[in-house]
Motif scaffolding. Structure first.
Motif, PDB file in Angstrom:
ATOM      1  N   ALA A   1       9.439   4.589  -0.684  1.00  0.00           N
ATOM      2  CA  ALA A   1       7.996   4.542  -0.938  1.00  0.00           C
ATOM      3  C   ALA A   1       7.620   5.362  -2.162  1.00  0.00           C
ATOM      4  O   ALA A   1       6.762   4.960  -2.961  1.00  0.00           O
ATOM      5  CB  ALA A   1       7.239   5.028   0.293  1.00  0.00           C
TER       6      ALA A   1
ATOM      7  N   LEU B   1       7.988   3.642  -5.731  1.00  0.00           N
ATOM      8  CA  LEU B   1       7.143   2.550  -6.185  1.00  0.00           C
ATOM      9  C   LEU B   1       6.238   2.994  -7.315  1.00  0.00           C
ATOM     10  O   LEU B   1       5.762   4.127  -7.350  1.00  0.00           O
ATOM     11  CB  LEU B   1       6.324   2.002  -5.021  1.00  0.00           C
TER      12      LEU B   1
ATOM     13  N   CYS C   1       3.308   1.275  -8.602  1.00  0.00           N
ATOM     14  CA  CYS C   1       1.867   1.079  -8.442  1.00  0.00           C
ATOM     15  C   CYS C   1       1.301   2.087  -7.444  1.00  0.00           C
ATOM     16  O   CYS C   1       1.740   2.160  -6.294  1.00  0.00           O
ATOM     17  CB  CYS C   1       1.565  -0.338  -7.979  1.00  0.00           C
ATOM     18  N   SER C   2       0.323   2.859  -7.882  1.00  0.00           N
ATOM     19  CA  SER C   2      -0.276   3.894  -7.021  1.00  0.00           C
ATOM     20  C   SER C   2      -1.771   3.673  -6.823  1.00  0.00           C
ATOM     21  O   SER C   2      -2.446   4.523  -6.259  1.00  0.00           O
ATOM     22  CB  SER C   2      -0.036   5.282  -7.636  1.00  0.00           C
TER      23      SER C   2
ATOM     24  N   HIS D   1      -4.940   2.418  -5.093  1.00  0.00           N
ATOM     25  CA  HIS D   1      -5.351   1.935  -3.776  1.00  0.00           C
ATOM     26  C   HIS D   1      -6.302   0.745  -3.894  1.00  0.00           C
ATOM     27  O   HIS D   1      -6.557   0.050  -2.904  1.00  0.00           O
ATOM     28  CB  HIS D   1      -6.015   3.060  -2.993  1.00  0.00           C
TER      29      HIS D   1
ATOM     30  N   ARG E   1      -0.752  -4.262  -4.361  1.00  0.00           N
ATOM     31  CA  ARG E   1       0.057  -3.052  -4.128  1.00  0.00           C
ATOM     32  C   ARG E   1       0.685  -3.077  -2.739  1.00  0.00           C
ATOM     33  O   ARG E   1       0.030  -3.342  -1.737  1.00  0.00           O
ATOM     34  CB  ARG E   1      -0.818  -1.805  -4.266  1.00  0.00           C
ATOM     35  N   GLY E   2       1.984  -2.802  -2.701  1.00  0.00           N
ATOM     36  CA  GLY E   2       2.699  -2.717  -1.434  1.00  0.00           C
ATOM     37  C   GLY E   2       3.199  -4.039  -0.892  1.00  0.00           C
ATOM     38  O   GLY E   2       3.849  -4.074   0.154  1.00  0.00           O
ATOM     39  N   ASN E   3       2.910  -5.137  -1.585  1.00  0.00           N
ATOM     40  CA  ASN E   3       3.304  -6.458  -1.084  1.00  0.00           C
ATOM     41  C   ASN E   3       4.536  -7.019  -1.778  1.00  0.00           C
ATOM     42  O   ASN E   3       4.935  -8.148  -1.502  1.00  0.00           O
ATOM     43  CB  ASN E   3       2.141  -7.446  -1.274  1.00  0.00           C
TER      44      ASN E   3
ATOM     45  N   CYS F   1       2.763  -3.549 -10.271  1.00  0.00           N
ATOM     46  CA  CYS F   1       3.318  -4.282  -9.133  1.00  0.00           C
ATOM     47  C   CYS F   1       4.491  -5.156  -9.562  1.00  0.00           C
ATOM     48  O   CYS F   1       5.478  -5.271  -8.838  1.00  0.00           O
ATOM     49  CB  CYS F   1       2.230  -5.127  -8.475  1.00  0.00           C
TER      50      CYS F   1
ATOM     51  N   ASP G   1       7.366  -2.984  -9.666  1.00  0.00           N
ATOM     52  CA  ASP G   1       7.870  -2.722  -8.318  1.00  0.00           C
ATOM     53  C   ASP G   1       8.726  -3.882  -7.816  1.00  0.00           C
ATOM     54  O   ASP G   1       9.766  -3.685  -7.184  1.00  0.00           O
ATOM     55  CB  ASP G   1       6.704  -2.495  -7.346  1.00  0.00           C
TER      56      ASP G   1
END
Length: 239
Positions: free
Chosen positions: A179, A182, A184-185, A187, A192-194, A225, A228
């Protein structure tokens, strides 16, 4: 009166040019050329010939690993000394992931990247973005963005994959994405996170492989992203 000049009487610079171009096509042809005459043998010893020698990755691997290939190891060492970027790249990959000094491997990789070796630039960008500190991530992201804009990511991944393919039975240091790795930070970023889910869908849902360009992440507007996504792909190149 005109006196024809035989091949053995060509200037040394001309022989060096011939040897260099031959080495860039085939090391085996270079060996045959060097056996043709003294002038060719002497020209074949010039640094520039070793610098541009083209050695298939399987030959590099075999020469470096086989105890029966001392001549091959000597040739690779001379190529390294002369600044052959392909040999430097393979050596750096070996130090980074297979053994040796990881610091030395990264330094060698950065030497290749500074000389515009795109696969070295790709590897440096991935390794920098896998670090925890913002400065390293930002440097890696900048290099990644340049390669992406140039459309060079696919060939970089193919070159990197060719170097590591089939060599990992003795691998000691696998890169990992956690985590904190990654890029992209934000929010507020909708993607992000996908990236892990998108990677799994692209890779396993429709049989994506390295020859499919960016693998399905090119439409994502966030460059962080997309970086990432490429980090996840980079790690899975070792599978």
């Amino acid at each position: 009166m005109y006196h024809p000049t035989g091949p053995a009487n060509l200037p040394h610079d001309v022989w060096t040019l011939i040897a260099g171009r031959t080495a860039a096509q085939s090391v085996r042809d270079l060996c045959s050329l060097r056996m043709s005459c003294t002038a060719a043998r002497n020209a074949g010893e010039e640094d520039i010939v070793y610098q541009f020698a083209s050695i298939p990755i399987w030959d590099q691997r075999w020469w470096s690993m086989s105890p029966m290939r001392q001549a091959g190891r000597n040739f690779l060492a001379r190529c390294m000394q002369s600044g052959n970027l392909e040999v430097l790249f393979r050596s750096a990959v070996s130090d980074l992931f297979l053994g040796g000094s990881r610091l030395a491997g990264m330094e060698t990789m950065q030497v290749g990247a500074a000389q515009d070796h795109s696969a070295a630039q790709y590897t440096v960008s991935m390794m920098l973005m896998l670090r925890d500190d913002f400065e390293s991530k930002n440097k890696g992201l900048q290099t990644f963005h340049v390669l992406e804009a140039a459309g060079a990511l696919t060939i970089c991944k193919l070159v990197f994959h060719d170097v590591i393919q089939g060599t990992w039975t003795h691998m000691r240091r696998l890169p990992m994405v956690n985590a904190e790795n990654l890029v992209c930070s934000s929010h507020a970023c909708p993607s992000r996170g996908n990236m892990g889910a998108i990677y799994r869908s692209q890779r396993y849902g429709r049989g994506w492989d390295l020859n499919d360009g960016d693998g399905g992440a090119a439409h994502i507007p966030c460059v962080h992203c997309r970086a990432d996504y490429e980090l996840i792909l980079f790690v899975h190149l070792f599978d």
